[in-house]
Design an enzyme around this catalytic site. Sequence first.
Site, PDB file in Angstrom:
ATOM      1  CB  SER A  93      -0.968  -0.047   1.180  1.00  0.00           C
ATOM      2  OG  SER A  93      -2.119   0.712   0.896  1.00  0.00           O
ATOM      3  CE  LYS A 145     -16.374  18.849  13.342  1.00  0.00           C
ATOM      4  NZ  LYS A 145     -15.187  19.181  12.563  1.00  0.00           N
TER       5      LYS A 145
END
Length: 274
Positions: A93, A145
């Site tokens: 990765s 949020k």
Amino acid sequence: VVVPSFQHRMSLTTRKNQVVILELMGAINFLSSKGLLEQLEEIPKNPNIKGVILRINSPGGTVGSSQEIYNAILTLRKKGIKIIASMGDMAASGGYYISSAADEIYANQGTLTGSIGVIIHGWDLTEIFKKLGIKSVSIKSGKNKNILSPFKKMNNDEKELLLKIVKSTYEQFIKDILKGRGKKVTEKKLREVADGRIFDGTEAKSYGLVDGLGGLAVAKFRMQELLKTNVDFVKPEQDFITKMMKNLFRNRNQSLIFKKLNLQLLYYFGGLIK
């Protein structure tokens, strides 16, 4: 992850045609990348340094820090410094992302690499808290949020928003691999295998993801071929306190790093490897 500074070492070393061996070990994040970035920034100040072998043993990590190291390596290449990535047990990765910036990549046959993709991970603990009679209350400035809060179920709009970010970051990953290795792997072939799967070194070589098989000795030999001269290989020095603290806190630091990674956007291979 402890990466020692080598400014003191460089000030004392005047031998010509040096190749510095640097290490990137463990999960990649803002804290762990700081020392390596400082080292890479110092290299152009010493005209005797002609190349860098970057030893990578990492499952990946956060996107921003992986990109910052990648760009620092490209900057060195543009200044004529040869870079070889030498993979250890794993360079997956974000570890592969960084490797792709090098002039050449070498992996051991059993190295785990690839895992080209992006993941953002969270938890849904709502059923557990329901059984315990616990309710979460959030006072927020906007509807998104608390998008990855483990105390609420994610709705479809939130999933689409995060998927958009993941796809955008994935495209950055693909684009940067092609920038570093576009002459060695086609976009078509890259996209066929860039689905998060991992490879051993042999398979990665067959796909054009690495240039050859072998460890540090092979990387050293190849560096001398690229530079067409004999070179001195040097390593950063660690003082006694740094070594002691590294050994004392290695396990603790790694566990803390992985805990902090849980809710971040990651170029990271999350498999359990023993």
